[in-house]
Every structure is written in structure tokens, then in C-alpha cells.
Design a protein around this motif. Structure first.
Motif, PDB file in Angstrom:
ATOM      1  N   MET A  19      -7.037   4.257  -1.109  1.00  0.00           N
ATOM      2  CA  MET A  19      -7.596   2.938  -0.822  1.00  0.00           C
ATOM      3  C   MET A  19      -9.119   2.977  -0.886  1.00  0.00           C
ATOM      4  O   MET A  19      -9.751   2.039  -1.388  1.00  0.00           O
ATOM      5  CB  MET A  19      -7.136   2.453   0.557  1.00  0.00           C
ATOM      6  CG  MET A  19      -5.653   2.144   0.672  1.00  0.00           C
ATOM      7  SD  MET A  19      -5.078   0.892  -0.508  1.00  0.00           S
ATOM      8  CE  MET A  19      -6.021  -0.534   0.030  1.00  0.00           C
ATOM      9  N   GLN A  74      -5.723  -4.636   7.708  1.00  0.00           N
ATOM     10  CA  GLN A  74      -4.867  -3.474   7.576  1.00  0.00           C
ATOM     11  C   GLN A  74      -4.145  -3.215   8.887  1.00  0.00           C
ATOM     12  O   GLN A  74      -4.521  -3.727   9.945  1.00  0.00           O
ATOM     13  CB  GLN A  74      -5.690  -2.249   7.191  1.00  0.00           C
ATOM     14  CG  GLN A  74      -6.797  -1.923   8.197  1.00  0.00           C
ATOM     15  CD  GLN A  74      -7.855  -0.970   7.685  1.00  0.00           C
ATOM     16  OE1 GLN A  74      -8.218  -0.968   6.521  1.00  0.00           O
ATOM     17  NE2 GLN A  74      -8.363  -0.118   8.576  1.00  0.00           N
ATOM     18  N   TYR A  94      -9.409   1.243  -4.496  1.00  0.00           N
ATOM     19  CA  TYR A  94      -9.392  -0.183  -4.170  1.00  0.00           C
ATOM     20  C   TYR A  94     -10.725  -0.670  -3.600  1.00  0.00           C
ATOM     21  O   TYR A  94     -11.155  -1.788  -3.873  1.00  0.00           O
ATOM     22  CB  TYR A  94      -8.252  -0.482  -3.186  1.00  0.00           C
ATOM     23  CG  TYR A  94      -6.896  -0.436  -3.851  1.00  0.00           C
ATOM     24  CD1 TYR A  94      -6.280  -1.594  -4.300  1.00  0.00           C
ATOM     25  CD2 TYR A  94      -6.234   0.767  -4.050  1.00  0.00           C
ATOM     26  CE1 TYR A  94      -5.038  -1.565  -4.920  1.00  0.00           C
ATOM     27  CE2 TYR A  94      -4.983   0.823  -4.673  1.00  0.00           C
ATOM     28  CZ  TYR A  94      -4.401  -0.349  -5.102  1.00  0.00           C
ATOM     29  OH  TYR A  94      -3.174  -0.318  -5.735  1.00  0.00           O
ATOM     30  N   ARG A  95     -11.360   0.157  -2.767  1.00  0.00           N
ATOM     31  CA  ARG A  95     -12.627  -0.255  -2.162  1.00  0.00           C
ATOM     32  C   ARG A  95     -13.691  -0.635  -3.191  1.00  0.00           C
ATOM     33  O   ARG A  95     -14.349  -1.676  -3.037  1.00  0.00           O
ATOM     34  CB  ARG A  95     -13.163   0.845  -1.239  1.00  0.00           C
ATOM     35  CG  ARG A  95     -14.530   0.526  -0.626  1.00  0.00           C
ATOM     36  CD  ARG A  95     -15.190   1.764  -0.019  1.00  0.00           C
ATOM     37  NE  ARG A  95     -15.313   2.844  -0.983  1.00  0.00           N
ATOM     38  CZ  ARG A  95     -16.271   2.929  -1.916  1.00  0.00           C
ATOM     39  NH1 ARG A  95     -17.183   1.961  -2.015  1.00  0.00           N
ATOM     40  NH2 ARG A  95     -16.312   3.952  -2.749  1.00  0.00           N
ATOM     41  N   THR A 113       0.808  -1.223   0.000  1.00  0.00           N
ATOM     42  CA  THR A 113       0.000   0.000   0.000  1.00  0.00           C
ATOM     43  C   THR A 113       0.843   1.276   0.000  1.00  0.00           C
ATOM     44  O   THR A 113       0.304   2.360  -0.242  1.00  0.00           O
ATOM     45  CB  THR A 113      -0.973   0.027   1.194  1.00  0.00           C
ATOM     46  OG1 THR A 113      -0.227  -0.056   2.419  1.00  0.00           O
ATOM     47  CG2 THR A 113      -1.950  -1.138   1.106  1.00  0.00           C
ATOM     48  N   SER A 139      -6.932   5.759   4.008  1.00  0.00           N
ATOM     49  CA  SER A 139      -6.280   6.349   2.836  1.00  0.00           C
ATOM     50  C   SER A 139      -7.332   6.692   1.792  1.00  0.00           C
ATOM     51  O   SER A 139      -8.170   5.850   1.441  1.00  0.00           O
ATOM     52  CB  SER A 139      -5.268   5.354   2.252  1.00  0.00           C
ATOM     53  OG  SER A 139      -5.000   5.635   0.901  1.00  0.00           O
ATOM     54  N   TYR A 174     -13.710  -4.390   7.302  1.00  0.00           N
ATOM     55  CA  TYR A 174     -12.362  -3.810   7.387  1.00  0.00           C
ATOM     56  C   TYR A 174     -11.832  -4.029   8.804  1.00  0.00           C
ATOM     57  O   TYR A 174     -12.433  -3.567   9.780  1.00  0.00           O
ATOM     58  CB  TYR A 174     -12.402  -2.328   7.043  1.00  0.00           C
ATOM     59  CG  TYR A 174     -12.937  -2.086   5.645  1.00  0.00           C
ATOM     60  CD1 TYR A 174     -12.090  -2.115   4.538  1.00  0.00           C
ATOM     61  CD2 TYR A 174     -14.303  -1.877   5.429  1.00  0.00           C
ATOM     62  CE1 TYR A 174     -12.590  -1.925   3.252  1.00  0.00           C
ATOM     63  CE2 TYR A 174     -14.804  -1.686   4.147  1.00  0.00           C
ATOM     64  CZ  TYR A 174     -13.948  -1.721   3.070  1.00  0.00           C
ATOM     65  OH  TYR A 174     -14.436  -1.545   1.796  1.00  0.00           O
ATOM     66  N   ARG A 222       0.363   2.390  -3.374  1.00  0.00           N
ATOM     67  CA  ARG A 222      -1.057   2.336  -3.723  1.00  0.00           C
ATOM     68  C   ARG A 222      -1.434   3.299  -4.842  1.00  0.00           C
ATOM     69  O   ARG A 222      -2.484   3.142  -5.472  1.00  0.00           O
ATOM     70  CB  ARG A 222      -1.911   2.633  -2.493  1.00  0.00           C
ATOM     71  CG  ARG A 222      -1.669   3.987  -1.835  1.00  0.00           C
ATOM     72  CD  ARG A 222      -2.345   4.055  -0.470  1.00  0.00           C
ATOM     73  NE  ARG A 222      -2.143   5.316   0.234  1.00  0.00           N
ATOM     74  CZ  ARG A 222      -1.056   5.613   0.940  1.00  0.00           C
ATOM     75  NH1 ARG A 222      -0.068   4.744   1.002  1.00  0.00           N
ATOM     76  NH2 ARG A 222      -0.958   6.769   1.577  1.00  0.00           N
ATOM     77  N   THR A 250      -8.232   1.346   4.654  1.00  0.00           N
ATOM     78  CA  THR A 250      -9.292   1.881   3.796  1.00  0.00           C
ATOM     79  C   THR A 250     -10.215   2.748   4.644  1.00  0.00           C
ATOM     80  O   THR A 250     -10.523   3.890   4.302  1.00  0.00           O
ATOM     81  CB  THR A 250     -10.085   0.745   3.138  1.00  0.00           C
ATOM     82  OG1 THR A 250      -9.184  -0.077   2.392  1.00  0.00           O
ATOM     83  CG2 THR A 250     -11.152   1.298   2.200  1.00  0.00           C
ATOM     84  N   TYR A 263     -10.787  -7.168   4.519  1.00  0.00           N
ATOM     85  CA  TYR A 263      -9.550  -6.446   4.251  1.00  0.00           C
ATOM     86  C   TYR A 263      -8.855  -6.200   5.587  1.00  0.00           C
ATOM     87  O   TYR A 263      -9.391  -5.512   6.464  1.00  0.00           O
ATOM     88  CB  TYR A 263      -9.799  -5.111   3.553  1.00  0.00           C
ATOM     89  CG  TYR A 263      -8.515  -4.309   3.367  1.00  0.00           C
ATOM     90  CD1 TYR A 263      -7.516  -4.763   2.508  1.00  0.00           C
ATOM     91  CD2 TYR A 263      -8.292  -3.124   4.073  1.00  0.00           C
ATOM     92  CE1 TYR A 263      -6.329  -4.047   2.349  1.00  0.00           C
ATOM     93  CE2 TYR A 263      -7.111  -2.408   3.913  1.00  0.00           C
ATOM     94  CZ  TYR A 263      -6.133  -2.883   3.056  1.00  0.00           C
ATOM     95  OH  TYR A 263      -4.952  -2.184   2.911  1.00  0.00           O
TER      96      TYR A 263
END
Length: 301
Positions: free
Chosen positions: A191, A209, A195-196, A147, A188, A228, A150, A179, A207
Motif C-alpha cells: 500500500m 483503513q 498505492y500511496r 486490499t 502494508s 490516513y 493489493r 498504508t 484514505y
């Protein structure tokens, strides 16, 4: 019960009980009391739950990563700390921002395959994928992200391709930056915006993190596609940030936040996953169970 009936029953029972268990640990590479306590409790959980492997959410070595494949931190911060058999498994690692500070994290990739007996480092590239296939559960695909990179269109394109082509029953993604998070760093924007949507489209279940030094579970109660999970308090702690919490509530997201030295233990059986937060004393202080969002999804489309 006849011989054939008994055999069928045994096979069905084995399928029902088939599962995969793993440990998700993050921001762990800072020697001290907190690291040792989580190393001990995660080893016990791994033994009691037959953990198959470990995933890391980055910041593996503070403060500046490692300088070579023979850096003393490999032994002092990893091998000599995680000594219990339940966590001396293969570690499927990702890089954090602190890992990138020396040689851009390249030495952790070069160390791929490094081992101390059963303790094994797995990082073939800075971002990669691997799969597990326990009987009765189907293929579980794991996607490890870098990331810190990213913003790269190359990694994002690769990620989309992995999701689009996946025929796995389950998909689990993990990386360092969040995220959604109500810790001091917060989520982020990249993210969340890049990405989400892909994780939701292709029904990623979880996910994992790090980055924020806490344990947290964030989810959307109306859709509940991706959960998350922050697992970033294996060696350091930070308090919740009111600004970031306000951002999550504005998005109508629910959160369970814990400033507790801990790790996450995960068990997947069939189409159900259970995530437990375990502290440095071995106490489970939070858990949740979710159904695989890819059930009924047109896999591979």
C-alpha cells in the motif's frame, strides 16, 4: 429585500449549507458489548448529522466472513445490531482479511442489494467506485479497494485509471489494510510503495483503513495531501505498537492514536472536510479539518 434578492440569498444560503455526511466504520462484525455501543452512538451521530450513507473498512463478519447470502450473521451481526435510523442507510462495504476466509468473500458480493427496510448492502464487486454530488460541493468520488488483493496488477491498473480519468472535485479512497499505521499490524508495504504514490499524485484527500483495532490519524505535516485515517475499533481493541510508531516517526509522519471503541463521522462541505472520532458513549474525543488538496489541481489530467 426585494423578491429577486431574497431568492438569490436563499439559493446562496442553500449552496453554502450543502454538505454530505457519512460514517466510516471498521472491524465491526464481532457481536458483543463494544459492537452494540458503537452501533448505538453511530446511529445517534447519523441522525444528528443527517448522515447519507456508511462506508466500511472491512472485517465485516468475524471470524470467517459469511458462508452464503442467507447466513444468519446478516441478521444477527448487522440487521439486529444497527437498529437506529441514523445508521440504517446504504453501507458501501469493503472486504477485510477475515471476510476472505470463506469463499474468498464472494458471498458478500453476491449479497449486493440485500436489504432490511432502509439498511442496504452495497458491494457490486470486490473493488469498485461510486460518486455523490451534493449541491455546492461538486462531485465526490469514492474508491473502494480489496486490499487482500493489493498485490494484483489488475486492481492496481484499474485504480490508476480511476484516478487518472477522474473529474471529481474530491477523491476519497478506503480499504482494509493500512498504508500507515502504528497499530500492531502496521502499514502494508505494498500500500505504501504502490498505492500511496498514486494517491499523492492525484490528490486523494483521505484514505480510510481498518485492520488495526484502534482509531488513528496519520499525516505528513509538510505536504498534507493524503490524511490516513484508521477506523477499526467498532468491536475490538488493540494497543499501539512501539515498533510501528518508530517507523512512522522515522518517516517524519505525525500520528494521533487512540485505543478507543469508536467510529469516524465525516462531513464535507465545499472544499473542507471534517473528520470526527466518536466513542461508544457518543463523545467526540478527536477531530480534524482539512482543505481539499484537489483545489487548483488540473482535474482529469
Amino acid at each position: 429585500m426585494g423578491l429577486i434578492s431574497a431568492l438569490v440569498f436563499t439559493i446562496l444560503l442553500a449552496l453554502i449549507e450543502a454538505k454530505v455526511s457519512f460514517i466510516a466504520i471498521g472491524d465491526w462484525g464481532s457481536p458483543g458489548r463494544m459492537q452494540k455501543s458503537v452501533a448505538s452512538s453511530s446511529g445517534d451521530w447519523g441522525s444528528n448529522n443527517n448522515a447519507d450513507f456508511v462506508i466500511t473498512t472491512g472485517d465485516n463478519f468475524y471470524e470467517n466472513g459469511v458462508s452464503s447470502t442467507t447466513d444468519k450473521q446478516w441478521d444477527n451481526t448487522w440487521n439486529r445490531v444497527y437498529t437506529k435510523s441514523g445508521i440504517r442507510k446504504t453501507w458501501y462495504a469493503t472486504l477485510g482479511n477475515h471476510d476472505h476466509r470463506t469463499h474468498d468473500g464472494d458471498d458478500q458480493v453476491k449479497a449486493h442489494g440485500k436489504r432490511y427496510d432502509n439498511l442496504r448492502w452495497y458491494m457490486p464487486k470486490k473493488y469498485y467506485t461510486f460518486s455523490k454530488k451534493p449541491e455546492g460541493t461538486g462531485v465526490i468520488q469514492f474508491i473502494a479497494l480489496d486490499t487482500d488483493d493489493r498485490y494484483s496488477s489488475t486492481q492496481l491498473k484499474w485504480f490508476q485509471q480511476q484516478l487518472q480519468e477522474s473529474k471529481a472535485r474530491w477523491i476519497i479512497v478506503y480499504g482494509h489494510h493500512g498504508t500507515y499505521s502504528s497499530g500492531p499490524h502496521g502499514g502494508s508495504g505494498t500500500m505504501e510503495s504502490k498505492y500511496r504514490p498514486l494517491m499523492e499524485k492525484y490528490k486523494v484527500a483521505l484514505y480510510f483503513q481498518g485492520h488495526d483495532h484502534n482509531m488513528e490519524h496519520v499525516y505528513n505535516p509538510s505536504s498534507r495531501i493524503v490524511d490516513y485515517v484508521t477506523s477499526g475499533s467498532a468491536a475490538k481493541l488493540r494497543s499501539q505498537a512501539s515498533r510501528e510508531l518508530k517507523y512512522l516517526t522515522g518517516k517524519r509522519l505525525y500520528t494521533k492514536y487512540f485505543k478507543t471503541n469508536a467510529f469516524a463521522g465525516v462531513t464535507i462541505s465545499g472544499d473542507r472536510a471534517t473528520v470526527e472520532f466518536i466513542d461508544g458513549r457518543g463523545k467526540r474525543f478527536y477531530s480534524f479539518t482539512k482543505t481539499n488538496p484537489r483545489v487548483g489541481f488540473s482535474i482529469g489530467k
